[in-house]
Scaffold this active site. Structure first.
Site, PDB file in Angstrom:
ATOM      1  CG  ASN A  78      38.294  36.375  41.293  1.00 11.01           C
ATOM      2  OD1 ASN A  78      38.837  36.859  40.311  1.00 11.01           O
ATOM      3  ND2 ASN A  78      38.957  36.003  42.370  1.00 11.01           N
ATOM      4  CG  ASP A 104      35.563  27.806  47.045  1.00  7.11           C
ATOM      5  OD1 ASP A 104      35.344  29.034  47.061  1.00  7.11           O
ATOM      6  OD2 ASP A 104      36.111  27.221  47.989  1.00  7.11           O
ATOM      7  N   GLY A 116      46.011  37.186  42.546  1.00  4.84           N
ATOM      8  CA  GLY A 116      46.088  36.500  43.842  1.00  4.84           C
ATOM      9  C   GLY A 116      47.519  36.224  44.268  1.00  4.84           C
ATOM     10  CE1 TYR A 117      47.905  34.139  49.685  1.00  2.00           C
ATOM     11  CE2 TYR A 117      45.901  34.031  48.374  1.00  2.00           C
ATOM     12  CZ  TYR A 117      46.530  34.216  49.592  1.00  2.00           C
ATOM     13  OH  TYR A 117      45.773  34.483  50.711  1.00  2.00           O
ATOM     14  CG  ASP A 118      48.914  33.587  39.823  1.00  2.00           C
ATOM     15  OD1 ASP A 118      48.700  32.503  40.393  1.00  2.00           O
ATOM     16  OD2 ASP A 118      48.223  34.013  38.872  1.00  2.00           O
ATOM     17  CG  HIS A 147      44.555  25.779  40.809  1.00  2.00           C
ATOM     18  ND1 HIS A 147      45.513  26.557  40.198  1.00  2.00           N
ATOM     19  CD2 HIS A 147      43.738  26.659  41.460  1.00  2.00           C
ATOM     20  CE1 HIS A 147      45.303  27.832  40.486  1.00  2.00           C
ATOM     21  NE2 HIS A 147      44.230  27.920  41.234  1.00  2.00           N
ATOM     22  CB  SER A 170      33.034  33.345  39.892  1.00  2.00           C
ATOM     23  OG  SER A 170      34.150  34.054  40.376  1.00  2.00           O
ATOM     24  CE  LYS A 216      38.234  32.059  42.212  1.00  2.00           C
ATOM     25  NZ  LYS A 216      37.166  31.511  43.044  1.00  2.00           N
TER      26      LYS A 216
HETATM   27  P1  IMP Z   1      37.486  32.233  46.205  1.00  2.00           P
HETATM   28  O1  IMP Z   1      37.133  33.320  45.242  1.00  2.00           O
HETATM   29  O2  IMP Z   1      36.721  32.237  47.448  1.00  2.00           O
HETATM   30  O3  IMP Z   1      37.492  30.879  45.554  1.00  2.00           O
HETATM   31  O4  IMP Z   1      38.960  32.582  46.699  1.00  2.00           O
HETATM   32  C1  IMP Z   1      40.058  32.110  46.069  1.00  2.00           C
HETATM   33  C2  IMP Z   1      41.309  32.659  46.735  1.00  2.00           C
HETATM   34  O5  IMP Z   1      42.405  31.896  46.259  1.00  2.00           O
HETATM   35  C3  IMP Z   1      41.607  34.109  46.381  1.00  2.00           C
HETATM   36  O6  IMP Z   1      42.366  34.723  47.407  1.00  2.00           O
HETATM   37  C4  IMP Z   1      42.468  33.977  45.155  1.00  2.00           C
HETATM   38  O7  IMP Z   1      43.312  35.059  44.985  1.00  2.00           O
HETATM   39  C5  IMP Z   1      43.234  32.692  45.458  1.00  2.00           C
HETATM   40  N1  IMP Z   1      43.450  31.988  44.189  1.00  2.00           N
HETATM   41  C6  IMP Z   1      42.595  31.113  43.582  1.00  2.00           C
HETATM   42  N2  IMP Z   1      43.089  30.730  42.398  1.00  2.00           N
HETATM   43  C7  IMP Z   1      44.258  31.375  42.253  1.00  2.00           C
HETATM   44  C8  IMP Z   1      45.219  31.408  41.201  1.00  2.00           C
HETATM   45  O8  IMP Z   1      45.062  30.793  40.135  1.00  2.00           O
HETATM   46  N3  IMP Z   1      46.300  32.184  41.419  1.00  2.00           N
HETATM   47  C9  IMP Z   1      46.483  32.907  42.556  1.00  2.00           C
HETATM   48  N4  IMP Z   1      45.608  32.943  43.550  1.00  2.00           N
HETATM   49  C10 IMP Z   1      44.491  32.180  43.402  1.00  2.00           C
END
Ligand code: IMP
Length: 195
Positions: free
Chosen positions: A10, A70, A155-157, A182, A8, A13
């Site tokens: 991110n 993911d 993110g959306y927290d 999750h 990842s 994460k």
């Molecule tokens: P990925 O990196 O492609 O898996 O994208 C995940 C998306 O979901 C990103 O926009 C993250 O900000 C959002 N996301 C995943 N996990 C969380 C979380 O724990 N809190 C808030 N947003 C999350």
């Protein structure tokens, strides 16, 4: 101590995963494993497909045990969207804030009880063969508020309301989030599978 590479880019994460699993395993980021400029296109139709793609791409480069996450947000009123498009909801390279604005505008005037949503996290794990991928799924249910609350997390927290604690994930703070999220639930299944 077992070592895994986390497929990842991110940082948020990676921090959460390190905090949740960190005392039991050594988790190396892709950067720490020497893969700094490594692009993985997330074009799968499911969280499982995208998690597998990340895990396989990294495993094929380094040939070490890999975990990939993911994750995304599924909103009932939007038929499960944004789902696998969560990171790009407001467009390619959209910021967290732009994504939240888009979500709030899609849910404008929708009453609270119809704003149910869940975060989904799928962990794909490859130990020693890309033909043998194990999946672990975790979900966290809540509601999307019509305004941001709280400053922790990512993110959306700030708009994801966890009804049992009457707070958003951004108000709860990382220590509490990491006992209900999750990601925590998926990682717990992964951890238990290794015992
Ligand atoms: P990925 O990196 O492609 O898996 O994208 C995940 C998306 O979901 C990103 O926009 C993250 O900000 C959002 N996301 C995943 N996990 C969380 C979380 O724990 N809190 C808030 N947003 C999350």
């Amino acid at each position: 101590m077992k070592t895994f590479v986390l497929a990842s880019q991110n940082k948020h994460k990676a921090e959460e995963i390190k905090k949740i699993l960190g005392s039991n395993f050594e988790i190396k980021t892709m950067y720490e494993a020497g893969l700094s400029n490594f692009e993985i296109i997330e074009d799968g139709n499911t969280f499982e497909e995208n998690a597998a793609k990340k895990a396989v791409s990294v495993f094929n480069e380094i040939n070490m045990p890999v975990i990939a996450d993911d994750s995304g947000l599924c909103v009932e009123h939007l038929g499960g969207a944004p789902g696998v498009h969560t990171a790009r909801f407001a467009g390619e390279n959209a910021s967290d804030s732009e994504n939240i604005d888009k979500l709030l505008s899609e849910l404008k005037n929708v009453p609270f009880e119809k704003r149910a949503a869940k975060f989904v996290c799928v962990i794909a794990f490859i130990e020693n063969s890309a033909d043998n991928i194990k999946y672990f799924r975790g979900e966290c249910s809540g509601f999307i508020l019509d305004e941001r609350r709280g400053i922790s997390g990512f993110g959306y927290d700030p708009v994801f309301y966890y009804k049992e604690y009457e707070k958003t994930l951004a108000e709860l703070g990382e220590d509490v989030k990491n006992t209900i999220s999750h990601r925590y639930k998926a990682l717990k299944k992964f951890y238990d599978s290794l015992k």
